[in-house]
Design a protein around this motif. Sequence first.
Motif, PDB file in Angstrom:
ATOM      1  N   VAL A 582       0.835  -1.210   0.000  1.00  0.00           N
ATOM      2  CA  VAL A 582       0.000   0.000   0.000  1.00  0.00           C
ATOM      3  C   VAL A 582       0.865   1.253   0.000  1.00  0.00           C
ATOM      4  O   VAL A 582       0.543   2.248  -0.667  1.00  0.00           O
ATOM      5  CB  VAL A 582      -0.957  -0.015   1.213  1.00  0.00           C
ATOM      6  N   ILE A 583       1.977   1.220   0.725  1.00  0.00           N
ATOM      7  CA  ILE A 583       2.888   2.371   0.711  1.00  0.00           C
ATOM      8  C   ILE A 583       3.396   2.629  -0.696  1.00  0.00           C
ATOM      9  O   ILE A 583       3.430   3.780  -1.164  1.00  0.00           O
ATOM     10  CB  ILE A 583       4.067   2.133   1.681  1.00  0.00           C
ATOM     11  N   TRP A 584       3.772   1.562  -1.392  1.00  0.00           N
ATOM     12  CA  TRP A 584       4.254   1.736  -2.767  1.00  0.00           C
ATOM     13  C   TRP A 584       3.133   2.235  -3.680  1.00  0.00           C
ATOM     14  O   TRP A 584       3.370   3.045  -4.581  1.00  0.00           O
ATOM     15  CB  TRP A 584       4.838   0.425  -3.295  1.00  0.00           C
ATOM     16  N   GLN A 585       1.915   1.766  -3.471  1.00  0.00           N
ATOM     17  CA  GLN A 585       0.784   2.281  -4.245  1.00  0.00           C
ATOM     18  C   GLN A 585       0.649   3.787  -4.043  1.00  0.00           C
ATOM     19  O   GLN A 585       0.481   4.548  -5.004  1.00  0.00           O
ATOM     20  CB  GLN A 585      -0.515   1.593  -3.801  1.00  0.00           C
ATOM     21  N   ASN A 586       0.729   4.229  -2.787  1.00  0.00           N
ATOM     22  CA  ASN A 586       0.602   5.647  -2.478  1.00  0.00           C
ATOM     23  C   ASN A 586       1.746   6.469  -3.060  1.00  0.00           C
ATOM     24  O   ASN A 586       1.545   7.570  -3.569  1.00  0.00           O
ATOM     25  CB  ASN A 586       0.536   5.851  -0.964  1.00  0.00           C
TER      26      ASN A 586
END
Length: 633
Positions: A582-586
Motif C-alpha cells: 500500500v505504501i508503494w501504491q501511495n
Amino acid sequence: MANSKKKQPHEEHPHGKAPIILYFIGLALAIIALLLTDNYLFLQNSLFSIATITAGYHVIIIEGLSETIENTKNKKNFTPNSHILMGLAAIGASLIGSFWEGTLLILIFSGAHFLEDYAEGRSKREMTKLMEMNPTTAKLIMPDGKTETVAVEDLKVGDQLQVLNGDQVPIDGTILSGSTSINESAINGESMPKEKTTGDSVYASTINGTGTFSMEVTKENKDTVFSKILQLVNQNQDNQTKAASIIQKFEPTYVTFVLVATSLIILLAPFLFDWTWSESIYKGLVLLVAASPCALAASTVSVTLSTTSNLAKKGVLSKGSTYLSQLADIDAIAFDKTGTLTRGKPEVTNYSFTDFVNEETIIDVIVALEKESNHPLANAILEKFEPKNKLDIEVTNQIGKGLTGNYEGKKYQIGKPTSFEKVSEEDKQLNKEWASEGNTVVYVAEDEKVIGLIALMDVPSEHAKATIAYFKKLGIHTTLITGDSEMTGQAVGKELGIDEVIANVMPADKSAIMDEQKQKYGVTAMVGDGVNDAPALVKADVGIAMGDGTDVAVDVSDLVLMQNNLSKLVNAHKISLRMKRVIWQNIIFSMIVVAFLIVVSLLGLTDIAISVLVHEGSTLIVILNGLRLLRTN
C-alpha cells in the motif's frame, strides 16, 4: 538514509513539547485568519504568515535547513530533504500572494511529520528494570568466619562469599562448599534449574534455590556475564543502524531534482520561451508548489497508523513503522527456545513403570513425595498424576539425590538417573531414547531398584510448528538459538522443522550470532522473551518479544506479541507485507500526481489554487487508501 543524523526511532524529541505547541499555535492562527473577511486582508495575510512560521519552525528550519546543512557537510554532497522543499514552496506561495495555500502546505506537512513521530513512539529504550536485576550487595566471609554485607562493586577476585537460600548470586564465581539448585534463566533462558555443588560455576543475578553455599569470586563485577548483557544492550542501542524508510531513501534525489528543475525554469525560460522575468519567476514558483510532495508526505502516515492500530487490536504492539517495514523485508528469523517456541515450563511427556508394581500405589507415592518439593519438575508431575489415595509420607529432599520417603516398610526415591545404580538395560535404553528427544528423565526407585521412569520436557507451544512452516514456505531462513544442550536443541528443532539449530549459547554469543545471521542472510529478526535475549533483540534488525516474557525483553524489542501467541507473529508479517504494498501504491500515485501537475504547470494550464486543490485531493486519496488497512483480516 536521507539524513545521517536522523533521529533513531527510539530517540526522544530533543526539543520536548515546544514544536507541538508552536504547531497548534500556528493552526489556531490559520483558523482565525480564515474567519476574517477580505476587509482585513493585511491582517489575514499577516496571520497566515505568522502561522506558517510557527507551525513550520521546527520541521522546516530546525529539521529541514539545519539537517540539510549538517548532512551535506557529513556526506560532502548536497543532501536536502523534503522539509526544505516544503519551506521553499510555502515561501513561493506567499511571494505570489497565495498566503493561505502556503500556510496549508506547511500545516499538512508538519502535521504529517508530528503524526509519524507520535505513531513511531520515539522514546529511549528503558534499561531501568534490567539494572534493578543486577545485585548490589553480597555477604563477604571475613577471616573470623563471620559475614559482612558489602557492595558488589567492592568485591575482588578471590573473595569468599556466603549465598543463602532464595538469594541472588551476587557475582560470578565457583562454589567452595555446599549444594543447591539455581535458576539460571536470566543468563541462559533455560527453564530447568541447574543443580550445583562444589567446583561448579555460578553467575551473578541468577536465583539460588533451597540450599546455602559458599563461593569464591572469579570475576570482577564489570566482567560478569550479566554485566556483559548490560554492556551489549547499551552498545547496540548506541550503534543502531535501522534501515531508512522508503520515503527517506527516495527523498534527497527527488528534492534535488525539483530544486534544480525549478531553478532552471526561472533562469532559462526567458531565453527559451520568450517569457518575461516576471512570468518566469511566477511559473517557477507555481512549479515549485505543484511539485511539493503533500500526498507523498502523507503516503506513509495513514498506512502505518492504520497498520499499527490494526495490529494492536490483534495483540501485536509496534514501537515504530520502520520496524513493520523491516519485518516485511526479513530474510531470516531466529527464535529463542524456552518461552518462545516452547511453553516455558516442563510437562510430563511420557512415563513407564515395571510390570510387577501396582501402578496406582506408585502414583500415590510419587504424588506424596513430589508435593513436598518446590522444584519445577515437581509441579509438572503433580499436574500429570492424579492420586487415588492421599498418602502422608515424611519426605527428605537431598540435593543431588532427589526425594526419598518410606511407605509400608519400603524406601522410595525419585531423582536424576545418575543417582541410581540398580537399573535394568531396558530402562537404560528407554532413558537414552527419551533423552535424545529432548526430555529430562527422572527415575522412580523402590528399595534402591528403579521401577519407573518419567520423561519431562518444555514442549513446543501450540502455534510454533505452523509459524516455522509459514516462514519456511516464504523462503525465510529459520534458526533456533538456545542455551540448552545440543541434544535438546536439535530435538526441538527437528520436531518443528527449523533450518538451523545453535545450542549451548550464552547471551554474548546470541548478539554475535545476530551479526553473523545479518551478514549471511540479510535483514534478520529475533524472537525472544528473556533477559538473556536482550542483546540479540537489540542487535537484530527487528527485535520481537513475547508479551509474557521479562520486562527487559519487552522494553528493548521493536514488536511485542501479547499472550505469547506465535500466530500473531505470522499475522503481523502478513499485514506488514500488505502495508509495504500500500505504501508503494501511495508513492507511485503521489508521484504521478506530481508529474501531472508539473506538466500542466509548464504548459500554463494551472495556477496556484488548482495545484493546491489537486494536491489536497490526492492527499485525501492516499490517506483513505492507507485506512483500508484498518480492515485487514
